[in-house]
Motif scaffolding. Structure first.
Motif, PDB file in Angstrom:
ATOM      1  N   ASP A 259       0.816  -1.217   0.000  1.00  0.00           N
ATOM      2  CA  ASP A 259       0.000   0.000   0.000  1.00  0.00           C
ATOM      3  C   ASP A 259       0.849   1.266   0.000  1.00  0.00           C
ATOM      4  OD1 ASP A 259      -2.299  -1.573   0.135  1.00  0.00           O
ATOM      5  OD2 ASP A 259      -2.260  -1.602   2.328  1.00  0.00           O
ATOM      6  N   ALA A 260       2.110   1.150   0.376  1.00  0.00           N
ATOM      7  CA  ALA A 260       3.013   2.301   0.435  1.00  0.00           C
ATOM      8  C   ALA A 260       4.437   1.815   0.251  1.00  0.00           C
ATOM      9  CB  ALA A 260       2.870   3.029   1.769  1.00  0.00           C
ATOM     10  N   ASP A 261       5.307   2.740  -0.133  1.00  0.00           N
ATOM     11  CA  ASP A 261       6.738   2.449  -0.223  1.00  0.00           C
ATOM     12  C   ASP A 261       7.498   3.051   0.949  1.00  0.00           C
ATOM     13  OD1 ASP A 261       6.493   1.122  -2.712  1.00  0.00           O
ATOM     14  OD2 ASP A 261       6.491   3.053  -3.752  1.00  0.00           O
ATOM     15  N   VAL A 262       6.960   4.135   1.505  1.00  0.00           N
ATOM     16  CA  VAL A 262       7.601   4.847   2.610  1.00  0.00           C
ATOM     17  C   VAL A 262       6.535   5.203   3.624  1.00  0.00           C
ATOM     18  CG1 VAL A 262       8.936   6.885   3.295  1.00  0.00           C
ATOM     19  CG2 VAL A 262       9.323   5.851   1.045  1.00  0.00           C
ATOM     20  N   MET A 263       6.844   5.007   4.920  1.00  0.00           N
ATOM     21  CA  MET A 263       5.942   5.416   5.997  1.00  0.00           C
ATOM     22  C   MET A 263       6.752   6.114   7.089  1.00  0.00           C
ATOM     23  SD  MET A 263       2.722   4.506   5.343  1.00  0.00           S
ATOM     24  CE  MET A 263       1.911   4.487   6.944  1.00  0.00           C
ATOM     25  N   LEU A 264       6.310   7.296   7.462  1.00  0.00           N
ATOM     26  CA  LEU A 264       6.868   8.010   8.609  1.00  0.00           C
ATOM     27  C   LEU A 264       6.085   7.563   9.830  1.00  0.00           C
ATOM     28  CD1 LEU A 264       8.681  10.264   9.796  1.00  0.00           C
ATOM     29  CD2 LEU A 264       6.909  11.897   9.116  1.00  0.00           C
ATOM     30  N   ALA A 265       6.748   6.904  10.789  1.00  0.00           N
ATOM     31  CA  ALA A 265       6.013   6.235  11.865  1.00  0.00           C
ATOM     32  C   ALA A 265       6.702   6.372  13.208  1.00  0.00           C
ATOM     33  CB  ALA A 265       5.840   4.748  11.527  1.00  0.00           C
TER      34      ALA A 265
END
Length: 430
Positions: free
Chosen positions: A189-195
């Motif tokens: 669903d995403a390539d990058v996540m800020l978490a």
């Protein structure tokens, strides 16, 4: 785990904690066994039974978040969170040429609520006007309490227009946020996540509430750095803390293609529920066993491949005993070969950001082959028989780490962290 499953790596880490106002300083304090617990300065605690906390010092939100528009509606804790996010994004490097709709945000934080002064003002207005007038709040007051404001600011700064996750699961908030980000990338669903997570519960209301609940230690008010004693026989409660840790998680091939530096890998994640009691940990380990065991299963790793457990380790009698039982259940004989330590012994309990601090500890241990200590463990509890790395950091091989987070309400989360290279083998080190 299938061989073609998308791998999720860490390419940036940022921190604002009682141990330092960036990730490097925070890790340096952890490795040195240096405490950030001190006398409370957020309010006059002189008449309180608890007068200490793990507090952030010398943090300048205007320097960390230069754009006034981004700071406008941030609470103190949200400022920590956005500051940590800015640092993590900077370390991850430019995302030029990548799709912003494939970048998302996943954040754990405490749901905002009305402050004590506002409650007093509301009460005064209602009583003085015989309930004929309504206390009207400004839009700014409302927005400062909105749980989604800080993640929205982070998304704007990072141009993250993809998946958006905002969770409030108390002391497991950052772990769930990191885990959900991991799943979004893994599922494509995403390539990058800020978490990550942020919190600032060092307020009049929170300190009083936890003190009345009997959850906070009242020990060592004149030696605050000695107060938090996870796994020690004298442990009698936790120390409240505040701060934030944010990480950039990224699909491995995506990160390598843009030349990013890989700091480590999130190899597996799982969560569970105790369904036991709201405030107490099950004596038999409860759902913590399932969270740890399933995280290892998700990573397709054997217990013998883990060398370090970044423990939840609050310093309450029940939690430390329950977590120890759970670790022994999951790891069996290998539990005796593990190093287990509690970063909370130095920073206090960062609540929604707690698992983020444990991630800093895990990445540091993997990078330097150095396990941070549990400080103030001067009187071993004969009922707790694991190696809790008392007093000083220890050099040892660390192939993989397990991060734990267990929260009020009975929710649990665990995730496996490995180094930036190949996954460790199951060969038992001599």
């Amino acid at each position: 785990m299938s061989g073609d499953r998308r791998r999720v790596v860490v390419t940036g880490i940022g921190a604002v904690t009682p141990l330092g106002n960036d990730a490097a300083a925070t890790w340096k304090s952890l490795a040195a066994g240096r405490s950030g617990v001190r006398a409370i300065t957020t309010f006059d605690a002189s008449t309180f039974p608890v007068r200490i906390a793990g507090q952030v010092t010398d943090f300048d939100v205007t320097a960390a978040v230069p754009d006034r528009r981004h700071r406008r509606y941030l609470s103190r804790g949200a400022g920590y969170g956005v500051g940590a996010a800015v640092e993590a994004l900077a370390q991850a490097g430019p995302m030029d040429g990548t799709d912003p709709y494939r970048r998302g945000v996943s954040v754990g934080g405490t749901v905002g609520r009305v402050g004590l002064q506002q409650l007093a003002d509301m009460s005064w207005l209602l009583e003085s006007t015989n309930h004929s007038r309504i206390y009207r709040q400004s839009p700014a007051e409302v927005l400062e309490r909105d749980q989604n404001v800080a993640p929205a600011v982070m998304a704007e700064i990072g141009e993250c227009r993809g998946p958006f996750v905002s969770v409030s699961t108390a002391c497991a908030g950052a772990a769930h946020a990191l885990g959900e980000a991991y799943l979004r990338i893994q599922d494509g669903d995403a390539d990058v996540m800020l978490a990550g997570g942020y919190d600032a519960l060092t307020t009049w209301m929170d300190v009083l509430g936890f003190a009345l609940l009997g959850a906070l230690t009242e020990d060592a008010p004149d030696q605050p750095e000695r107060a938090c004693k996870p796994f020690d026989a004298r442990r009698d409660g936790f120390v409240l803390g505040e701060g934030a840790v944010m990480a950039v998680l990224e699909e491995r091939e995506h990160a390598l293609a843009r030349g990013a530096t890989v700091l480590g890998e999130i190899a597996g994640y799982a969560s569970s529920m105790n369904a036991y009691r709201i405030t107490d940990s099950p004596p038999d380990g409860g759902g913590a066993i399932n969270a740890m065991r399933d995280a290892l299963g998700d990573a397709a790793m054997a217990p013998e491949q883990i060398d370090y457990v970044a423990a939840h380790g609050t310093g309450t009698p029940g939690n430390d005993a329950s977590e120890t039982v759970a670790i022994e259940s999951v790891f069996g004989p290998w539990a005796e070969r593990l190093s287990v330590s509690s970063p909370k012994s130095m920073a206090g309990h960062l609540t929604s950001a707690a698992a983020g601090l444990n991630l800093v500890a895990a990445l540091g241990a993997l990078d330097e082959q150095l396990v941070p200590p549990t400080v103030n463990l001067d009187h071993p509890d004969p009922a707790l028989r694991l190696d809790y790395v008392p007093g000083e950091a220890r050099s040892r091989p660390v192939r993989a780490a397990l991060v734990n987070a267990f929260a009020f309400g009975g929710t649990n989360a665990s995730f496996v962290v490995t180094g930036p290279g190949d996954r460790p083998s199951a060969e038992v080190p001599r």
